[in-house]
Design a protein around this motif. Structure first.
Motif, PDB file in Angstrom:
ATOM      1  N   GLY A  65       1.333   3.272  15.136  1.00  0.00           N
ATOM      2  CA  GLY A  65       1.942   3.509  16.443  1.00  0.00           C
ATOM      3  C   GLY A  65       2.377   4.952  16.671  1.00  0.00           C
ATOM      4  O   GLY A  65       2.067   5.859  15.891  1.00  0.00           O
ATOM      5  N   ASP A  66       3.137   5.143  17.751  1.00  0.00           N
ATOM      6  CA  ASP A  66       3.544   6.483  18.167  1.00  0.00           C
ATOM      7  C   ASP A  66       4.453   7.170  17.151  1.00  0.00           C
ATOM      8  O   ASP A  66       4.535   8.394  17.119  1.00  0.00           O
ATOM      9  N   ASN A  67       5.149   6.379  16.327  1.00  0.00           N
ATOM     10  CA  ASN A  67       6.087   6.964  15.363  1.00  0.00           C
ATOM     11  C   ASN A  67       5.522   7.041  13.946  1.00  0.00           C
ATOM     12  O   ASN A  67       6.273   7.164  12.975  1.00  0.00           O
ATOM     13  N   THR A  68       4.201   6.992  13.821  1.00  0.00           N
ATOM     14  CA  THR A  68       3.578   7.118  12.503  1.00  0.00           C
ATOM     15  C   THR A  68       4.045   8.410  11.823  1.00  0.00           C
ATOM     16  O   THR A  68       4.074   9.469  12.442  1.00  0.00           O
ATOM     17  N   GLY A  69       4.419   8.286  10.552  1.00  0.00           N
ATOM     18  CA  GLY A  69       4.890   9.453   9.811  1.00  0.00           C
ATOM     19  C   GLY A  69       6.382   9.679   9.910  1.00  0.00           C
ATOM     20  O   GLY A  69       6.910  10.630   9.323  1.00  0.00           O
ATOM     21  N   THR A  70       7.077   8.781  10.624  1.00  0.00           N
ATOM     22  CA  THR A  70       8.535   8.839  10.699  1.00  0.00           C
ATOM     23  C   THR A  70       9.124   8.019   9.552  1.00  0.00           C
ATOM     24  O   THR A  70       8.599   6.967   9.203  1.00  0.00           O
ATOM     25  N   TYR A  71      10.217   8.520   8.967  1.00  0.00           N
ATOM     26  CA  TYR A  71      10.873   7.837   7.860  1.00  0.00           C
ATOM     27  C   TYR A  71      12.194   7.231   8.334  1.00  0.00           C
ATOM     28  O   TYR A  71      12.957   7.878   9.057  1.00  0.00           O
ATOM     29  N   GLN A  72      12.448   5.986   7.931  1.00  0.00           N
ATOM     30  CA  GLN A  72      13.723   5.316   8.183  1.00  0.00           C
ATOM     31  C   GLN A  72      14.565   5.443   6.915  1.00  0.00           C
ATOM     32  O   GLN A  72      14.187   4.923   5.869  1.00  0.00           O
ATOM     33  N   MET A  73      15.702   6.111   7.026  1.00  0.00           N
ATOM     34  CA  MET A  73      16.559   6.351   5.866  1.00  0.00           C
ATOM     35  C   MET A  73      17.827   5.540   6.064  1.00  0.00           C
ATOM     36  O   MET A  73      18.637   5.833   6.941  1.00  0.00           O
ATOM     37  N   ILE A  74      17.984   4.491   5.250  1.00  0.00           N
ATOM     38  CA  ILE A  74      18.988   3.461   5.515  1.00  0.00           C
ATOM     39  C   ILE A  74      20.105   3.484   4.495  1.00  0.00           C
ATOM     40  O   ILE A  74      19.870   3.600   3.290  1.00  0.00           O
ATOM     41  N   ASP A  75      21.314   3.352   5.009  1.00  0.00           N
ATOM     42  CA  ASP A  75      22.536   3.366   4.199  1.00  0.00           C
ATOM     43  C   ASP A  75      23.306   2.086   4.466  1.00  0.00           C
ATOM     44  O   ASP A  75      23.550   1.734   5.617  1.00  0.00           O
ATOM     45  N   GLY A  76      23.695   1.364   3.416  1.00  0.00           N
ATOM     46  CA  GLY A  76      24.485   0.155   3.621  1.00  0.00           C
ATOM     47  C   GLY A  76      24.161  -0.897   2.586  1.00  0.00           C
ATOM     48  O   GLY A  76      23.355  -0.656   1.675  1.00  0.00           O
ATOM     49  N   PRO A  77      24.805  -2.052   2.706  1.00  0.00           N
ATOM     50  CA  PRO A  77      25.694  -2.462   3.811  1.00  0.00           C
ATOM     51  C   PRO A  77      27.099  -1.902   3.658  1.00  0.00           C
ATOM     52  O   PRO A  77      27.540  -1.571   2.569  1.00  0.00           O
ATOM     53  N   PHE A  78      27.791  -1.815   4.811  1.00  0.00           N
ATOM     54  CA  PHE A  78      29.177  -1.354   4.815  1.00  0.00           C
ATOM     55  C   PHE A  78      29.917  -2.031   5.955  1.00  0.00           C
ATOM     56  O   PHE A  78      29.319  -2.714   6.795  1.00  0.00           O
TER      57      PHE A  78
END
Length: 256
Positions: A65-78
């Motif tokens: 899709g349009d966001n190919t090459g985007t990274y999701q950097m996730i912190d949690g749970p909190f």
């Protein structure tokens, strides 16, 4: 205050605010053209320095899709109370990120908070996956409760027919007029699960169980292209995601 990267979360039926550690922070980052490898190298060094202790990160990469090459950097749970805590090394952490990682990025969106809602998630315990399908629903203002109510019906029916699918659901917190519900489906066998008839078909079983439980009228209304749940959303987007264990200090096999 702790600095959180990017998150995808869910609203509860009872209200906006969460109970316990059900929140996640998410940052969406996209490297500059030709800088993906340089970004990954810089991020790995930063990760080793600052995110191998209490403040861990789980990283996923969007691969369609349009966001190919985007990274999701996730912190949690909190929990919200955790936002009051100060990182002892926050200043040097920020300087290091701005000096080594940020120069490699075209996009760096931070500060989103999402809540995981277990009552809208299905068959996610015990599932091991590194690849996922994510769908983001942009719900019309004031319609989230209706959308979630109908989605909950799907959980009831999937449980009845013992659907092999597995997914977790999140709602964007403090979203104002930009309500968003996110579904992340775990593909325990990889992207090949998307092949036609790879899994046993459940469409007709789902329809029959839904009509038996809620009636033909509700089925017709909520599945009509110009009515029902389609009147509750402005738009939606779907893309493929894969876990990047090599860029993470902790990994969730359910996509959380």
């Amino acid at each position: 205050m702790r600095k959180f990267l990017l998150a995808i979360m869910l609203l509860p039926f009872a209200g906006l605010f969460s109970q316990g550690k059900t929140l996640y922070g998410v940052a969406l980052v996209q490297p500059k053209p030709g800088q993906s490898q340089a970004f990954e190298t810089a991020w790995k060094t930063h990760l080793t320095k600052y995110h191998n202790g209490e403040s861990k990160r789980t990283v996923y990469e969007i691969v369609s899709g349009d966001n190919t090459g985007t990274y999701q950097m996730i912190d949690g749970p909190f929990a919200y109370a955790d936002l009051d805590k100060e990182m002892a090394n926050e200043k040097v952490h920020g300087q290091d990120y701005l000096g080594t990682v940020s120069p490699k990025l075209d996009v760096d969106k931070e500060g989103y908070i999402y809540r995981w809602v277990d009552t809208l998630s299905y068959n996610f315990t015990g599932v091991t996956a590194t690849k996922f399908v994510q769908t983001n629903y942009f719900v019309k203002q004031g319609k989230m409760a209706d959308f979630m109510k109908e989605f909950r019906r799907s959980i009831v029916i999937n449980e009845q027919i013992k659907s092999p699918s597995s997914y977790t659901v999140y709602v964007l917190m403090l979203a104002g007029s930009k309500s968003q519900l996110v579904i992340r489906s775990a593909l325990k066998d990889g992207f090949k699960q998307l092949e036609t008839n790879y899994l046993p078909p459940t469409t007709e079983a789902f329809k029959a169980a839904y009509i038996k439980q809620y009636g033909q009228g509700d089925w017709d209304t909520n599945r009509a292209p110009s009515a029902g749940i389609y009147n509750l959303i402005d738009r939606y987007e779907t893309y493929l995601v894969k876990a990047r264990k090599d860029l993470s200090s902790t990994v969730s096999s359910t996509g959380k």
